[in-house]
Scaffold this motif. Structure first.
Motif, PDB file in Angstrom:
ATOM      1  N   HIS A   1      -5.732  10.433 -51.821  1.00  0.00           N
ATOM      2  CA  HIS A   1      -5.373  10.308 -50.400  1.00  0.00           C
ATOM      3  C   HIS A   1      -6.391   9.415 -49.685  1.00  0.00           C
ATOM      4  O   HIS A   1      -6.051   8.680 -48.757  1.00  0.00           O
ATOM      5  N   LEU A   2      -7.641   9.507 -50.109  1.00  0.00           N
ATOM      6  CA  LEU A   2      -8.697   8.761 -49.432  1.00  0.00           C
ATOM      7  C   LEU A   2      -8.725   7.281 -49.818  1.00  0.00           C
ATOM      8  O   LEU A   2      -9.176   6.448 -49.030  1.00  0.00           O
ATOM      9  N   ILE A   3      -8.229   6.956 -51.007  1.00  0.00           N
ATOM     10  CA  ILE A   3      -8.232   5.552 -51.441  1.00  0.00           C
ATOM     11  C   ILE A   3      -7.382   4.673 -50.513  1.00  0.00           C
ATOM     12  O   ILE A   3      -7.893   3.681 -49.973  1.00  0.00           O
ATOM     13  N   PRO A   4      -6.104   4.987 -50.292  1.00  0.00           N
ATOM     14  CA  PRO A   4      -5.344   4.108 -49.394  1.00  0.00           C
ATOM     15  C   PRO A   4      -5.857   4.158 -47.952  1.00  0.00           C
ATOM     16  O   PRO A   4      -5.814   3.154 -47.241  1.00  0.00           O
ATOM     17  N   ALA A   5      -6.391   5.315 -47.539  1.00  0.00           N
ATOM     18  CA  ALA A   5      -6.964   5.393 -46.184  1.00  0.00           C
ATOM     19  C   ALA A   5      -8.146   4.440 -46.061  1.00  0.00           C
ATOM     20  O   ALA A   5      -8.304   3.768 -45.037  1.00  0.00           O
ATOM     21  N   SER A   6      -8.946   4.344 -47.113  1.00  0.00           N
ATOM     22  CA  SER A   6     -10.118   3.459 -47.066  1.00  0.00           C
ATOM     23  C   SER A   6      -9.731   1.985 -47.111  1.00  0.00           C
ATOM     24  O   SER A   6     -10.513   1.124 -46.725  1.00  0.00           O
ATOM     25  N   VAL A   7      -8.526   1.695 -47.559  1.00  0.00           N
ATOM     26  CA  VAL A   7      -8.022   0.318 -47.533  1.00  0.00           C
ATOM     27  C   VAL A   7      -7.340   0.035 -46.200  1.00  0.00           C
ATOM     28  O   VAL A   7      -7.627  -0.959 -45.524  1.00  0.00           O
ATOM     29  N   MET A   8      -6.429   0.916 -45.800  1.00  0.00           N
ATOM     30  CA  MET A   8      -5.573   0.644 -44.644  1.00  0.00           C
ATOM     31  C   MET A   8      -6.298   0.767 -43.302  1.00  0.00           C
ATOM     32  O   MET A   8      -6.139  -0.095 -42.436  1.00  0.00           O
ATOM     33  N   ILE A   9      -7.068   1.818 -43.107  1.00  0.00           N
ATOM     34  CA  ILE A   9      -7.660   2.066 -41.788  1.00  0.00           C
ATOM     35  C   ILE A   9      -8.595   0.932 -41.353  1.00  0.00           C
ATOM     36  O   ILE A   9      -8.413   0.360 -40.279  1.00  0.00           O
ATOM     37  N   PRO A  10      -9.580   0.546 -42.164  1.00  0.00           N
ATOM     38  CA  PRO A  10     -10.460  -0.534 -41.701  1.00  0.00           C
ATOM     39  C   PRO A  10      -9.730  -1.879 -41.550  1.00  0.00           C
ATOM     40  O   PRO A  10     -10.002  -2.634 -40.612  1.00  0.00           O
ATOM     41  N   THR A  11      -8.800  -2.150 -42.451  1.00  0.00           N
ATOM     42  CA  THR A  11      -8.082  -3.421 -42.392  1.00  0.00           C
ATOM     43  C   THR A  11      -7.249  -3.515 -41.114  1.00  0.00           C
ATOM     44  O   THR A  11      -7.295  -4.531 -40.407  1.00  0.00           O
ATOM     45  N   LEU A  12      -6.480  -2.476 -40.824  1.00  0.00           N
ATOM     46  CA  LEU A  12      -5.644  -2.508 -39.623  1.00  0.00           C
ATOM     47  C   LEU A  12      -6.482  -2.428 -38.355  1.00  0.00           C
ATOM     48  O   LEU A  12      -6.162  -3.084 -37.350  1.00  0.00           O
ATOM     49  N   ALA A  13      -7.550  -1.661 -38.369  1.00  0.00           N
ATOM     50  CA  ALA A  13      -8.412  -1.567 -37.187  1.00  0.00           C
ATOM     51  C   ALA A  13      -9.021  -2.931 -36.867  1.00  0.00           C
ATOM     52  O   ALA A  13      -9.069  -3.331 -35.695  1.00  0.00           O
TER      53      ALA A  13
END
Length: 145
Positions: free
Chosen positions: A125-137
């Motif tokens: 669960h944390l892997i895609p969050a660590s990709v998506m959240i910083p990139t989109l932010a």
């Protein structure tokens, strides 16, 4: 012939930023899907069974890819909505995404699976969050944030 009273649609800075956000989001989604599926495959090769006791089913690798892709796209849509309607889209997105990620950690913990499966699912669960959240932010940042 156009009249002065006819409304015109003009592509403004928000629509250009939405296109850029969508492009960035799609690339980040593909990266998140690849990273999560690879991590799941490595975990399976290391002996994690991904068996959920309720129903006795095993989560297939394709399931990780599909669910990661779907929820990553949901994140892009949320980011787009915040870009359109929020004065501080990056800050609001990070709070929203981190909160939803924290909520997503509950089902693995209460699933009744073995410790290796629960721990691995939390990591997945944390892997895609660590990709998506910083990139989109980063894509949402503007001078007012």
């Amino acid at each position: 012939m156009t009249s002065i009273n006819e409304p015109r649609v003009v592509a403004g800075p928000v629509s250009g930023r939405l296109r850029g956000l969508a492009r960035t989001g799609l690339i980040a989604t593909l990266a998140a899907v690849a990273a999560t599926t690879l991590a799941a495959a490595l975990a399976r090769a290391a002996g994690v069974d991904f068996e959920i006791p309720e129903g006795g089913e095993t989560i297939p690798l394709s399931g990780f890819a599909v669910v990661t892709g779907f929820f990553s796209i949901v994140g892009v849509v949320i980011a787009g909505a915040l870009l359109r309607w929020s004065a501080r889209p990056a800050v609001r997105f990070v709070w929203t995404a981190v909160s939803l990620t924290a909520i997503s950690l509950v089902p693995p913990v209460i699933s009744g699976a073995n410790t290796a499966t629960i721990t691995t699912l939390i990591g997945l669960h944390l892997i895609p969050a660590s990709v998506m959240i910083p990139t989109l932010a980063r894509s949402l940042r503007n001078r007012t944030d």
